[in-house]
Design a protein around this motif. Structure first.
Motif, PDB file in Angstrom:
ATOM      1  N   GLY A   3       0.787  -1.223   0.000  1.00  0.00           N
ATOM      2  CA  GLY A   3       0.000   0.000   0.000  1.00  0.00           C
ATOM      3  C   GLY A   3       0.821   1.275   0.000  1.00  0.00           C
ATOM      4  O   GLY A   3       0.269   2.370   0.131  1.00  0.00           O
ATOM      5  N   VAL A   4       2.145   1.158  -0.147  1.00  0.00           N
ATOM      6  CA  VAL A   4       3.044   2.325  -0.144  1.00  0.00           C
ATOM      7  C   VAL A   4       3.565   2.559  -1.557  1.00  0.00           C
ATOM      8  O   VAL A   4       4.057   1.626  -2.212  1.00  0.00           O
ATOM      9  N   ARG A   5       3.448   3.810  -2.032  1.00  0.00           N
ATOM     10  CA  ARG A   5       3.977   4.177  -3.351  1.00  0.00           C
ATOM     11  C   ARG A   5       5.359   4.807  -3.192  1.00  0.00           C
ATOM     12  O   ARG A   5       5.545   5.709  -2.385  1.00  0.00           O
ATOM     13  N   TRP A   6       6.309   4.320  -3.972  1.00  0.00           N
ATOM     14  CA  TRP A   6       7.662   4.872  -4.015  1.00  0.00           C
ATOM     15  C   TRP A   6       7.803   5.598  -5.353  1.00  0.00           C
ATOM     16  O   TRP A   6       7.739   4.965  -6.412  1.00  0.00           O
ATOM     17  N   VAL A   7       7.945   6.914  -5.326  1.00  0.00           N
ATOM     18  CA  VAL A   7       7.933   7.720  -6.540  1.00  0.00           C
ATOM     19  C   VAL A   7       9.311   8.335  -6.776  1.00  0.00           C
ATOM     20  O   VAL A   7       9.859   9.041  -5.919  1.00  0.00           O
ATOM     21  N   ASN A   8       9.850   8.069  -7.955  1.00  0.00           N
ATOM     22  CA  ASN A   8      11.194   8.523  -8.341  1.00  0.00           C
ATOM     23  C   ASN A   8      11.089   9.803  -9.165  1.00  0.00           C
ATOM     24  O   ASN A   8      10.715   9.771 -10.326  1.00  0.00           O
ATOM     25  N   ASP A   9      11.429  10.928  -8.550  1.00  0.00           N
ATOM     26  CA  ASP A   9      11.463  12.221  -9.243  1.00  0.00           C
ATOM     27  C   ASP A   9      12.884  12.783  -9.159  1.00  0.00           C
ATOM     28  O   ASP A   9      13.100  13.959  -8.863  1.00  0.00           O
ATOM     29  N   SER A  10      13.854  11.893  -9.423  1.00  0.00           N
ATOM     30  CA  SER A  10      15.261  12.277  -9.292  1.00  0.00           C
ATOM     31  C   SER A  10      15.647  13.406 -10.227  1.00  0.00           C
ATOM     32  O   SER A  10      16.606  14.141  -9.971  1.00  0.00           O
ATOM     33  N   LYS A  11      14.888  13.583 -11.332  1.00  0.00           N
ATOM     34  CA  LYS A  11      15.173  14.666 -12.276  1.00  0.00           C
ATOM     35  C   LYS A  11      14.876  16.036 -11.660  1.00  0.00           C
ATOM     36  O   LYS A  11      15.230  17.069 -12.252  1.00  0.00           O
ATOM     37  N   ALA A  12      14.262  16.072 -10.479  1.00  0.00           N
ATOM     38  CA  ALA A  12      13.999  17.345  -9.794  1.00  0.00           C
ATOM     39  C   ALA A  12      15.313  17.864  -9.236  1.00  0.00           C
ATOM     40  O   ALA A  12      15.621  17.739  -8.046  1.00  0.00           O
ATOM     41  N   THR A  13      16.118  18.469 -10.111  1.00  0.00           N
ATOM     42  CA  THR A  13      17.461  18.919  -9.729  1.00  0.00           C
ATOM     43  C   THR A  13      17.481  20.393  -9.311  1.00  0.00           C
ATOM     44  O   THR A  13      18.540  20.961  -9.125  1.00  0.00           O
ATOM     45  N   ASN A  14      16.297  21.007  -9.201  1.00  0.00           N
ATOM     46  CA  ASN A  14      16.227  22.388  -8.714  1.00  0.00           C
ATOM     47  C   ASN A  14      14.953  22.574  -7.899  1.00  0.00           C
ATOM     48  O   ASN A  14      14.072  21.710  -7.873  1.00  0.00           O
ATOM     49  N   VAL A  15      14.855  23.691  -7.216  1.00  0.00           N
ATOM     50  CA  VAL A  15      13.741  23.949  -6.310  1.00  0.00           C
ATOM     51  C   VAL A  15      12.412  23.970  -7.067  1.00  0.00           C
ATOM     52  O   VAL A  15      11.416  23.387  -6.623  1.00  0.00           O
ATOM     53  N   GLY A  16      12.382  24.630  -8.208  1.00  0.00           N
ATOM     54  CA  GLY A  16      11.145  24.757  -8.963  1.00  0.00           C
ATOM     55  C   GLY A  16      10.541  23.421  -9.333  1.00  0.00           C
ATOM     56  O   GLY A  16       9.317  23.253  -9.330  1.00  0.00           O
ATOM     57  N   SER A  17      11.384  22.449  -9.650  1.00  0.00           N
ATOM     58  CA  SER A  17      10.889  21.133 -10.032  1.00  0.00           C
ATOM     59  C   SER A  17      10.242  20.423  -8.846  1.00  0.00           C
ATOM     60  O   SER A  17       9.197  19.773  -8.987  1.00  0.00           O
ATOM     61  N   THR A  18      10.836  20.571  -7.665  1.00  0.00           N
ATOM     62  CA  THR A  18      10.243  19.965  -6.469  1.00  0.00           C
ATOM     63  C   THR A  18       8.956  20.684  -6.082  1.00  0.00           C
ATOM     64  O   THR A  18       7.975  20.044  -5.672  1.00  0.00           O
ATOM     65  N   VAL A  19       8.928  21.994  -6.232  1.00  0.00           N
ATOM     66  CA  VAL A  19       7.701  22.755  -5.996  1.00  0.00           C
ATOM     67  C   VAL A  19       6.589  22.230  -6.914  1.00  0.00           C
ATOM     68  O   VAL A  19       5.452  22.018  -6.483  1.00  0.00           O
ATOM     69  N   ALA A  20       6.914  22.014  -8.186  1.00  0.00           N
ATOM     70  CA  ALA A  20       5.923  21.505  -9.140  1.00  0.00           C
ATOM     71  C   ALA A  20       5.406  20.134  -8.726  1.00  0.00           C
ATOM     72  O   ALA A  20       4.209  19.843  -8.848  1.00  0.00           O
ATOM     73  N   ALA A  21       6.302  19.277  -8.227  1.00  0.00           N
ATOM     74  CA  ALA A  21       5.892  17.934  -7.812  1.00  0.00           C
ATOM     75  C   ALA A  21       4.969  17.976  -6.601  1.00  0.00           C
ATOM     76  O   ALA A  21       4.036  17.171  -6.491  1.00  0.00           O
ATOM     77  N   LEU A  22       5.213  18.916  -5.688  1.00  0.00           N
ATOM     78  CA  LEU A  22       4.434  18.988  -4.454  1.00  0.00           C
ATOM     79  C   LEU A  22       3.113  19.722  -4.624  1.00  0.00           C
ATOM     80  O   LEU A  22       2.155  19.460  -3.889  1.00  0.00           O
ATOM     81  N   THR A  23       3.044  20.639  -5.578  1.00  0.00           N
ATOM     82  CA  THR A  23       1.841  21.452  -5.763  1.00  0.00           C
ATOM     83  C   THR A  23       0.686  20.586  -6.255  1.00  0.00           C
ATOM     84  O   THR A  23       0.777  19.922  -7.280  1.00  0.00           O
ATOM     85  N   GLY A  24      -0.385  20.586  -5.514  1.00  0.00           N
ATOM     86  CA  GLY A  24      -1.570  19.819  -5.897  1.00  0.00           C
ATOM     87  C   GLY A  24      -1.439  18.324  -5.666  1.00  0.00           C
ATOM     88  O   GLY A  24      -2.283  17.547  -6.119  1.00  0.00           O
ATOM     89  N   LEU A  25      -0.408  17.885  -4.931  1.00  0.00           N
ATOM     90  CA  LEU A  25      -0.203  16.459  -4.671  1.00  0.00           C
ATOM     91  C   LEU A  25      -1.129  15.998  -3.539  1.00  0.00           C
ATOM     92  O   LEU A  25      -1.146  16.577  -2.466  1.00  0.00           O
ATOM     93  N   HIS A  26      -1.909  14.949  -3.808  1.00  0.00           N
ATOM     94  CA  HIS A  26      -2.841  14.421  -2.793  1.00  0.00           C
ATOM     95  C   HIS A  26      -2.465  12.975  -2.484  1.00  0.00           C
ATOM     96  O   HIS A  26      -2.329  12.147  -3.381  1.00  0.00           O
ATOM     97  N   ILE A  27      -2.300  12.690  -1.201  1.00  0.00           N
ATOM     98  CA  ILE A  27      -2.019  11.322  -0.772  1.00  0.00           C
ATOM     99  C   ILE A  27      -2.919  10.981   0.411  1.00  0.00           C
ATOM    100  O   ILE A  27      -3.382  11.862   1.137  1.00  0.00           O
ATOM    101  N   GLU A  28      -3.145   9.694   0.583  1.00  0.00           N
ATOM    102  CA  GLU A  28      -4.031   9.257   1.668  1.00  0.00           C
ATOM    103  C   GLU A  28      -3.348   9.347   3.025  1.00  0.00           C
ATOM    104  O   GLU A  28      -3.969   9.737   4.017  1.00  0.00           O
ATOM    105  N   GLY A  29      -2.083   8.955   3.078  1.00  0.00           N
ATOM    106  CA  GLY A  29      -1.384   8.896   4.356  1.00  0.00           C
ATOM    107  C   GLY A  29      -0.342   9.984   4.500  1.00  0.00           C
ATOM    108  O   GLY A  29      -0.609  11.158   4.253  1.00  0.00           O
TER     109      GLY A  29
END
Length: 439
Positions: free
Chosen positions: A312-338
């Motif tokens: 029931g655990v998702r492991w998500v690889n966003d290693s290409k997020a090599t700058n702050v903006g990319s991580t901001v994009a990944a987190l914005t609007g992200l919905h998780i159950e736990g």
């Protein structure tokens, strides 16, 4: 096309791109010499023995004797030896400039701090699905000059700010700056200098595709696109329609596709899809090809990629997020159950991490920071722990995982402090994720 026959041309930097420049220029009967500042440069063994090679430094005499210098994007034009050559009247260009002088078919050009590889690959798939022969390259995959060896109908180029610094003849059918966020601040004086390098992509283009949510992507007066279209969630030419809880990709009043029919997930990828649709339509790619690619394109490795799922655990690889903006994009609007277990760290390249603070200071987000700038990142949240390595961080978080949780590697940093590349970092994350089955 330009005549290089008999010209003295110095290529700086080997590797795939440098070798493609050498091949191109020798075929044009130029007198080529090569410089690489590395003592043992990659690709040296593939260089014809008849071509002079200087390694370990920049040979100022060779540079001053040149009619033209073809500079690697990894070397700044601000470098003292290059400035000396420029002052002496030597022309300095990059491989993309050589390509643009030769290309006889339409070019779609894509840059941005984040998402450019995904959009480049998606537009390429749209063209192929519409029956076109598409050459994809530049900052992704094949060096641009190598694409000229095939009889393509269309070129789709991913271009970095470094490449755009020395490109003057690009006349793209459609071009975009997807977004502008702090990156490479160890190379540029400030964000505006970095932005101006990106905006070069709009010079003389037919259709500029701008991000309606990011004013930094808009043309300045000195750009000269013939027309402009925008993409954004709302109030744009290409936008997201929400109806009965579902989202749809729209082109003005035209329904393109429901978001749940495309393989790309996350709000940031919906924006990438809108940009790709805008570029493809501007270049005349048939809607049938656009729809086919949207339904089938799975995204690129190491870019918000589901690496593993277990218990029931998702492991998500966003290693290409090599700058702050990319991580901001990944987190914005992200919905998780736990809970979200966020792995941050590496070489921040002089970036300001403060934009992350408001996004990660939430009860359900726990941060595990590592690498060269791990200590700086750990200060952003009270729910942070500091480790030397990513492996140590994962060993600590693993026993705490419960169904509904997500482990997200979206580091906001380059990888080179501890890994050979962001790909190697992502591969190591995936390996560690899969150990969860056995433990």
């Amino acid at each position: 096309m330009k005549d290089y026959q008999g010209k003295n041309i110095t290529v700086i930097g080997l590797g795939k791109t440098g070798l493609s420049c050498v091949d191109f220029l020798t075929a044009k009967k130029a007198n080529v010499r090569v410089i690489d500042t590395r003592k043992i440069p990659a690709g040296a063994e593939q260089l014809d023995k008849s071509i002079p090679l200087h390694t370990g430094s920049l040979n100022q005499q060779w540079l001053l004797e040149s009619d033209m210098i073809v500079i690697s994007p990894g070397l700044s034009v601000k470098t003292a030896e290059i400035q000396t050559a420029l002052s002496a009247g030597v022309e300095v260009v990059g491989d993309i400039e050589l390509f643009c002088r030769e290309a006889a078919k339409p070019v779609i050009a894509i840059t941005g701090s984040n998402g450019k590889s995904t959009v480049t690959a998606l537009v390429t798939e749209m063209g192929k699905a519409a029956g076109l022969s598409v050459g994809m390259g530049g900052n992704i995959g094949i060096p641009a000059l190598s694409l000229l060896n095939e009889n393509h109908d269309l070129y789709v180029l991913e271009l970095s700010s470094f490449q755009l610094e020395t490109t003057y003849s690009l006349k793209a059918t459609a071009a975009t700056v997807l977004n502008v966020t702090e990156d490479h601040m160890n190379r540029y004086a400030d964000l505006e200098e970095y932005r101006q390098a990106k905006l070069n992509i709009y010079h003389h283009c037919q259709t500029a595709v701008i991000n309606g949510e990011d004013p930094l992507t808009k043309e300045d007066d000195k750009q000269s696109a013939q027309q402009q279209v925008s993409f954004a969630e709302n109030n744009a030419d290409y936008w997201l329609k929400t109806e009965n809880g579902k989202k749809y990709l729209m082109a003005k009043d035209e329904l393109i596709l429901a978001c749940d029919e495309i393989k790309l997930t996350g709000r940031h990828n919906h924006m990438n899809a809108l940009a790709a649709i805008a570029l493809a339509q501007a270049a005349g790619i048939k809607n049938s090809g656009i729809l086919t690619a949207l339904r089938t394109f799975p995204g690129l490795a190491h870019r918000f990629q589901l690496a593993h799922m277990a218990n029931g655990v998702r492991w998500v690889n966003d290693s290409k997020a090599t700058n702050v903006g990319s991580t901001v994009a990944a987190l914005t609007g992200l919905h998780i159950e736990g809970k979200l277990h966020l792995l941050l760290g590496g070489d921040g390249k002089g970036a300001d991490f403060s934009e992350l603070e408001k996004l990660i200071n939430k009860p359900e987000i726990f941060c595990y920071c590592f690498g060269q700038d791990g200590a700086h990142l750990a200060k952003l949240s009270s729910q942070s722990q500091l480790f030397n390595t990513m492996e140590q961080a994962i060993e600590t978080l693993r026993p705490t995982l419960k169904p509904g949780d997500m482990v997200l590697l979206s580091p906001a940093c380059a990888s080179l402090d501890q890994f050979a590349s962001f790909e190697k970092r992502g591969e190591e994350f995936t390996r560690l994720a899969k150990l969860s089955v056995a433990q």
